[in-house]
Write an enzyme that holds these catalytic residues in place. Structure first.
Site, PDB file in Angstrom:
ATOM      1  N   ASP A 179       4.611 -21.297  45.777  1.00 24.53           N
ATOM      2  CA  ASP A 179       5.327 -20.023  45.718  1.00 24.53           C
ATOM      3  C   ASP A 179       5.908 -19.873  44.316  1.00 24.53           C
ATOM      4  OD1 ASP A 179       6.842 -17.601  46.662  1.00 24.53           O
ATOM      5  OD2 ASP A 179       6.175 -18.386  48.602  1.00 24.53           O
ATOM      6  N   HIS A 250       3.408 -14.164  44.511  1.00 27.29           N
ATOM      7  CA  HIS A 250       4.144 -15.413  44.747  1.00 27.29           C
ATOM      8  C   HIS A 250       3.566 -16.561  43.905  1.00 27.29           C
ATOM      9  CE1 HIS A 250       6.882 -14.094  47.900  1.00 27.29           C
ATOM     10  NE2 HIS A 250       5.887 -13.418  48.448  1.00 27.29           N
ATOM     11  N   GLU A 317       3.004  -9.592  49.749  1.00 23.14           N
ATOM     12  CA  GLU A 317       4.051  -9.176  48.812  1.00 23.14           C
ATOM     13  C   GLU A 317       3.617  -9.300  47.353  1.00 23.14           C
ATOM     14  OE1 GLU A 317       7.985 -10.204  51.528  1.00 23.14           O
ATOM     15  OE2 GLU A 317       7.218 -11.752  50.189  1.00 23.14           O
TER      16      GLU A 317
END
Length: 543
Positions: A179, A250, A317
């Site tokens: 991440d 990410h 995302e």
């Protein structure tokens, strides 16, 4: 007997005397049952102090058998039947998995003390009442996702969680390894991923808006031998490890280690550091051929480490701001004949879908991979509610249901002021128990694409193992029953009975050393007074 979690499909109580586990009890392992016999000796044997020698003749015995016909009889290749009388415990499994789950049920019947690592008294009598249990899981995917990127968990901590999963008959460990805040797996051809990307200089304490910081470095990673050990340990417990390498968003930790992976015509990627806060970083991968080749190299090493059918590529995302501002990315969109940045993300995911398919693996990603068109052959982890899973199933794609409103275990468990670092909606033990993985909107044929369900543990506000335990348990026990047992519709489920069984299950968790949330609320050392969270009031949207 009646305190089993998850609840078995059927329980019969024949007459007779209980089975007594003693010094003369031996294990008779049929063909293919040796692994379960070894597991019983190392767990039940350690807790009881009994030798559980291989069977010779004459004494009481535990008989372990593979009985393939149980798969048809009970409707699952993971089915088992457990029969107990005063002379023997007989565990039949449709396969090795079912045999293992039958052994787990036998261990529960012995009581919470059977989950300790050494006997606490030599005076105890180990008895199991006579019973016949027929059991099989509802879903083939009964998963737990653990985020070790935001806060690293040691290898021993991961192995412990595999044991906790096995005790609850969960069988998929979704390993969130990368991440913005850290890269946690050794990739030998790209050593800077762990030399640089595995640690950050400091860490936000609490939600992103919190003014508090932990002013010390945080980091860690698993060597490839660590990964092999974790995968082998999981396999012995019939748990599949599904790794996640998050792309194209990410990815700030990876870009920090290798700046050429980022959008260098928009920002100075050499100035980036591994992110020390929470949220969605704007620093995403550049959709270049160099980036594709780089991650192909990462996945080549991962495929050698993880034999799982599925490889998770994240896909969630992904901020599009840098792509919109980048002349190179805009030229790439035009070159590929794509309409916009959403289609570019779909193209990026589609590349790895084809790459993994060519190597006999299947791609799975968060439901954002639906944006711009679903990659052919991909499966979906439906996290933003049910809608993504419904759309994917209707299109003929397999789905794992893990809606945030239902089974995100980082969400707070109570509305009280003492709840540590409260995040999002209140999701009580009862809320999780009433979670239904198959949306009623799906037809029976579409519902066959629901592989199962998964509980997700995101660790932004969980700085250590105690916090992970607190957020995960006891709710994971409720989730395990949802994923395994043939429960009625959510409103018709007998939560009072589940609470009654949990009273004994808390003792089991105590024996395992789990720092769960007590039903009366957090203990003094579980609170985090003054640490800002992000509570959301009201009931979560169920969509």
């Amino acid at each position: 007997m009646t305190s089993l979690i998850p609840a078995p499909s059927s329980v019969g109580d024949p007459n007779g005397q209980p089975f007594v586990l003693g010094e003369d009890t031996e294990i008779e392992a049929g063909r293919g049952a040796g692994g379960v016999a070894r597991w019983l000796r190392t767990t039940v044997g350690a807790a009881t102090g009994l030798p559980l020698e291989p069977y010779t003749s004459g004494g009481s015995r535990i008989l372990l058998r593979i009985t393939p016909t149980l798969a048809d009889e009970l409707g699952s290749p993971e089915a088992y039947r457990l029969t107990v009388d005063e002379h023997a415990v007989i565990i039949d499994g449709a396969g090795r998995e079912g045999l293992f789950y039958g052994a787990q049920t036998f261990r529960q019947l012995l009581g919470p003390a059977a989950f300790r690592r050494a006997p606490v008294t030599s005076e105890r009598t180990w008895e199991v009442p006579p019973v016949t249990i027929g059991d099989a899981p509802r879903f083939r995917w009964r998963g737990l996702m653990l985020d070790v990127a935001r806060h690293f968990m040691s290898k021993d901590g991961v192995l412990r969680y595999l044991d906790l999963m096995a005790a609850h008959k969960l069988n998929v460990f979704h390993f969130h390894l990368t991440d913005d805040q850290g890269w946690r797996v050794e990739i030998k051809r790209y050593p800077r991923l762990t030399e640089v990307g595995s640690w950050r200089a400091r860490t936000k304490f609490g939600h992103g808006a919190s003014p508090l910081w932990e002013e010390k470095p945080h980091g860690g990673f698993y060597t490839q031998d660590d990964i092999r050990e974790i995968v082998a340990y999981a396999a012995e417990r019939h748990i599949t490890v599904v790794p996640e390498i998050d792309v194209p968003g990410h990815s700030q930790a990876a870009i920090t280690a290798y700046p050429e992976l980022g959008n260098t015509d928009v920002i100075d990627t050499t100035s980036l550091t591994v992110w020390d806060s929470w949220g969605i970083s704007l620093n995403v991968l550049a959709p270049t051929d160099n980036t594709l080749r780089f991650y192909e190299g990462v996945f080549e090493e991962l495929l050698e480490l993880f034999p799982s059918e599925f490889i998770h590529i994240g896909g969630d995302e992904c901020a599009k701001e840098q792509w919109r501002e980048s002349p190179l990315v805009q030229a790439r969109i035009e070159e590929l004949g794509l309409a916009d940045e959403d289609e570019l993300q779909s193209w990026f995911i589609g590349h790895f879908d084809k790459w993994l398919s060519a190597r006999g693996r299947r791609l799975i990603g968060w439901d954002e991979i639906l944006e711009g068109g679903l990659a052919e052959g991909a499966a979906v982890s439906s996290w933003r509610g049910y809608a993504g899973g419904i759309a994917a199933a209707r299109a003929g794609h397999d789905v794992v249901m893990c809606p945030e409103q239902q089974v995100y275990l980082d969400y707070r468990q109570d509305a009280g002021a003492d709840e540590p670092v409260p995040i999002a909606y209140v999701r009580t033990l009862e809320d999780v128990y009433r979670f239904e993985p198959v949306p009623p909107e799906l037809t029976p044929e579409e519902a066959t694409h629901v592989l199962g369900a998964q509980a997700n543990v995101w660790t932004e506000v969980m700085e250590d193992q105690g916090r992970v335990d607190y957020q995960t348990f006891p709710r994971l026990a409720a989730f395990a029953e949802v994923a395994w047992s043939p429960l009625p519709a959510p409103a018709e489920r007998d939560f009072a009975d589940f609470e009654r069984r949990m009273a004994a299950h808390y003792e089991l968790l105590d024996a395992l050393g789990v720092g769960y949330r007590p039903p009366t609320g957090p203990l003094p050392w579980q609170k985090r007074p003054g640490v800002l969270g992000r509570p959301i009031e009201g009931a979560p949207p169920n969509r």
